[in-house]
Design an enzyme around this catalytic site. Structure first.
Site, PDB file in Angstrom:
ATOM      1  N   ASN A 115       0.823  -1.219   0.000  1.00  0.00           N
ATOM      2  CA  ASN A 115       0.000   0.000   0.000  1.00  0.00           C
ATOM      3  C   ASN A 115       0.854   1.264   0.000  1.00  0.00           C
ATOM      4  OD1 ASN A 115      -2.015  -1.840   0.121  1.00  0.00           O
ATOM      5  ND2 ASN A 115      -2.695  -1.347   2.197  1.00  0.00           N
ATOM      6  N   HIS A 164     -18.516  37.100 -30.272  1.00  0.00           N
ATOM      7  CA  HIS A 164     -19.646  36.371 -30.872  1.00  0.00           C
ATOM      8  C   HIS A 164     -19.293  35.866 -32.276  1.00  0.00           C
ATOM      9  CE1 HIS A 164     -22.111  38.374 -27.742  1.00  0.00           C
ATOM     10  NE2 HIS A 164     -21.364  39.427 -28.051  1.00  0.00           N
ATOM     11  N   SER A 209      -6.766  13.673 -48.258  1.00  0.00           N
ATOM     12  CA  SER A 209      -8.010  12.914 -48.345  1.00  0.00           C
ATOM     13  C   SER A 209      -7.800  11.774 -49.332  1.00  0.00           C
ATOM     14  CB  SER A 209      -9.129  13.837 -48.821  1.00  0.00           C
ATOM     15  OG  SER A 209     -10.149  13.085 -49.454  1.00  0.00           O
ATOM     16  N   LYS A 262      -7.437  18.234 -51.219  1.00  0.00           N
ATOM     17  CA  LYS A 262      -7.557  18.500 -49.786  1.00  0.00           C
ATOM     18  C   LYS A 262      -6.231  18.438 -49.025  1.00  0.00           C
ATOM     19  CE  LYS A 262     -10.870  18.556 -47.412  1.00  0.00           C
ATOM     20  NZ  LYS A 262     -12.205  18.111 -47.086  1.00  0.00           N
ATOM     21  N   GLU A 294      -7.536  19.031 -35.257  1.00  0.00           N
ATOM     22  CA  GLU A 294      -8.831  18.400 -34.965  1.00  0.00           C
ATOM     23  C   GLU A 294      -8.687  17.307 -33.904  1.00  0.00           C
ATOM     24  OE1 GLU A 294     -11.064  17.338 -38.607  1.00  0.00           O
ATOM     25  OE2 GLU A 294      -9.786  18.807 -39.601  1.00  0.00           O
TER      26      GLU A 294
HETATM   27  N1  ARG Z   1      -1.763  -2.911  -7.766  1.00  0.00           N
HETATM   28  C1  ARG Z   1      -2.119  -2.306  -6.544  1.00  0.00           C
HETATM   29  C2  ARG Z   1      -2.575  -0.858  -6.800  1.00  0.00           C
HETATM   30  O1  ARG Z   1      -2.311  -0.368  -7.821  1.00  0.00           O
HETATM   31  C3  ARG Z   1      -0.953  -2.324  -5.630  1.00  0.00           C
HETATM   32  C4  ARG Z   1      -1.303  -2.242  -4.180  1.00  0.00           C
HETATM   33  C5  ARG Z   1      -1.846  -3.539  -3.730  1.00  0.00           C
HETATM   34  N2  ARG Z   1      -2.183  -3.511  -2.347  1.00  0.00           N
HETATM   35  C6  ARG Z   1      -3.050  -4.392  -1.856  1.00  0.00           C
HETATM   36  N3  ARG Z   1      -3.340  -4.292  -0.609  1.00  0.00           N
HETATM   37  N4  ARG Z   1      -3.586  -5.301  -2.608  1.00  0.00           N
HETATM   38  O2  ARG Z   1      -3.221  -0.226  -5.986  1.00  0.00           O
END
Ligand code: ARG
Length: 460
Positions: free
Chosen positions: A110, A156, A277, A283, A290
């Site tokens: 995490n 405008h 084109s 063209k 675009e």
């Molecule tokens: N692939 C996960 C993400 O992008 C990585 C973190 C995973 N953490 C977990 N507790 N499963 O968030």
């Protein structure tokens, strides 16, 4: 599938679950950042005597060999791994054995992914800023070369008052300058290190979080570990900045498309930035402009998507956050490519000064200036406004413009008119008289300001 967990499971994961859950096919983009973060992490673990110096050295060398082999194409990042974190850790253990298993001490995926994404976005943001600066330099060149390129200014989409191409591009300079300033303020705010937040509640190891932050070029470690693993505000802010950049480039594209049409003929795009084109041999199309206009919606989509993903998430990490990546990566590629193309498109375009000036003479564009002329001769503005209105009608009747209407016609409406009216309503005068800050006659000051902002020498 090679994964970093499994001890408490008694059954293999369903195939579709694996595929749905995996992120390696997109998070391999921050392979380098993942290695960089891991090196800093183990360096800190050794400094804190959580690992020995030998262990840290072996891990760093192993990570560097993985990085080298991937960069040289000797090791492929394949989808047999769940994510880039598993890929690096599994390969490390393959290479250096047991000690490789110590890399993840005091860390969770995490805070690892929170770190990798932040490092990655910071690098990309720096690249976007570099490209913005290039574009600003190009816009500034157009400004400086076109101080006396007269053209109609519109409101405008009707011809309103004469301006210059320098003034018109000066407006885009301001937009792009704000974009660049926005990027730097986002960078400042995001430059905080989440590593050490652990899964959500920090860790029991005596990590030196400020030291890791410093190794990775952050200003400090984040204040709260739950925020550390679940903050994606900086991604939202970056996407928001990318949306505005696209919006500005899209507006410019729209103008370029109009100006490049047969009807306007203000600009001719270079062959190298145009397309043909398949059926109409004559063209030459402004496809790039675009596409920039068209891709703007796609970048907006990425912002709305991430805002929506985040809005219902309880603290702290939730897997939903994995959705912060693909659309963000797509938006970054889209914007960075669009910036490069817009720069080249403008650099190679030719402006048809004669056509612009001719267009600026038509359309009674100097009517306001003719009214101001009368005001200078003592006529109240409201009266002057209606006198000029009647003269415009006269011009329409006679199929002529204010510059060619005979003096008798002027005098018939108001005897304050004299022969000097023609000089007073000429394009040059109309522009030169508009000297207030920000107006087309004040471009010298704007140029000085722009050059100072861009770090260029002042003009002689
Ligand atoms: N692939 C996960 C993400 O992008 C990585 C973190 C995973 N953490 C977990 N507790 N499963 O968030």
């Amino acid at each position: 599938m090679a994964q970093l967990w499994g001890g408490r499971f008694t059954k293999a994961t369903d195939e579709l679950v694996n595929a749905y859950n995996a992120s390696i096919y997109f998070d391999k983009r921050f392979f380098t950042q993942d290695i960089r973060g891991s090196k800093a992490h183990v360096t800190m673990l050794a400094k804190q005597n959580i690992l020995t110096d030998e262990e840290a050295k072996a891990i760093v060398a192993g990570l560097e060999s993985i990085e080298r082999d991937v960069n040289e194409g000797k090791l492929l990042i394949t989808d047999e791994y769940e994510d880039i974190h598993s890929f690096n850790e599994a390969n490390l253990i393959d290479r250096i054995g047991e000690v490789g298993k110590k890399l993840h001490t005091g860390r969770s995926r995490n805070d690892q992914v929170a770190l990798d994404m932040r490092l990655y976005i910071r690098d990309e943001l720096d690249e976007t800023a570099r490209l913005m600066k290039e574009l600003l330099l190009t816009v500034e060149e157009v400004i400086e070369n076109n101080v006396d390129t007269y053209m109609p200014g519109f409101t405008h989409m009707q011809k309103a008052q004469p301006v210059t191409l320098a003034h018109h591009f000066g407006a885009y300079f301001e937009m792009f300058r704000r974009d660049l300033e926005r990027l730097s303020s986002i960078r400042e705010r995001m430059n905080v290190c989440p590593l050490g937040s652990g899964a959500l509640a920090g860790t029991t190891y005596p990590l030196d979080r400020e030291y890791v932050a410093q190794l990775l070029g952050f200003d400090r470690a984040c204040n709260n570990s739950m925020d550390g693993v679940s903050d994606r505000d900086y991604v939202v802010e970056y996407l928001d900045a990318l949306c505005l950049i696209m919006m500005h480039m899209s507006r410019l594209s729209e103008e370029i498309i109009c100006w490049n049409s047969n009807e306007y003929g203000f600009i001719e795009l270079d062959d190298s930035y145009s397309t043909g084109s398949s059926i109409m041999p004559q063209k030459k199309n402004p496809d790039i402009a675009e596409l920039v206009r068209g891709k703007t919606g796609r970048v907006y989509g990425s912002l709305v998507s991430l805002l929506t993903t985040m809005k219902g998430l309880p603290l702290a990490y939730n897997k939903d956050m994995q959705e912060d990546k693909e659309l963000t990566f797509d938006a970054i590629d889209t914007v960075n490519d669009s910036l490069k193309l817009m720069d080249g498109l403008i650099k190679t375009a030719r402006f048809n000064k004669a056509k612009m000036a001719k267009s600026a003479v038509g359309g009674y564009i100097n009517a306001t200036d003719a009214a101001d002329y009368l005001v200078r001769k003592g006529v109240p503005f409201r009266d002057a406004h209606s006198i000029i209105g009647r003269l415009v009608l006269k011009c329409i009747e006679k199929n002529t413009d204010m510059d060619s209407l005979p003096l008798e016609d002027y005098k018939a409406e108001c005897d304050a008119f004299e022969a000097d009216v023609y000089e007073a309503i000429s394009l040059e005068t109309c522009v030169a008289k508009r000297l207030t800050k920000g107006a087309p006659g004040a471009m010298k000051a704007a140029i000085a300001e722009n050059r100072a902002y861009l770090g260029l020498e002042p003009l002689a």
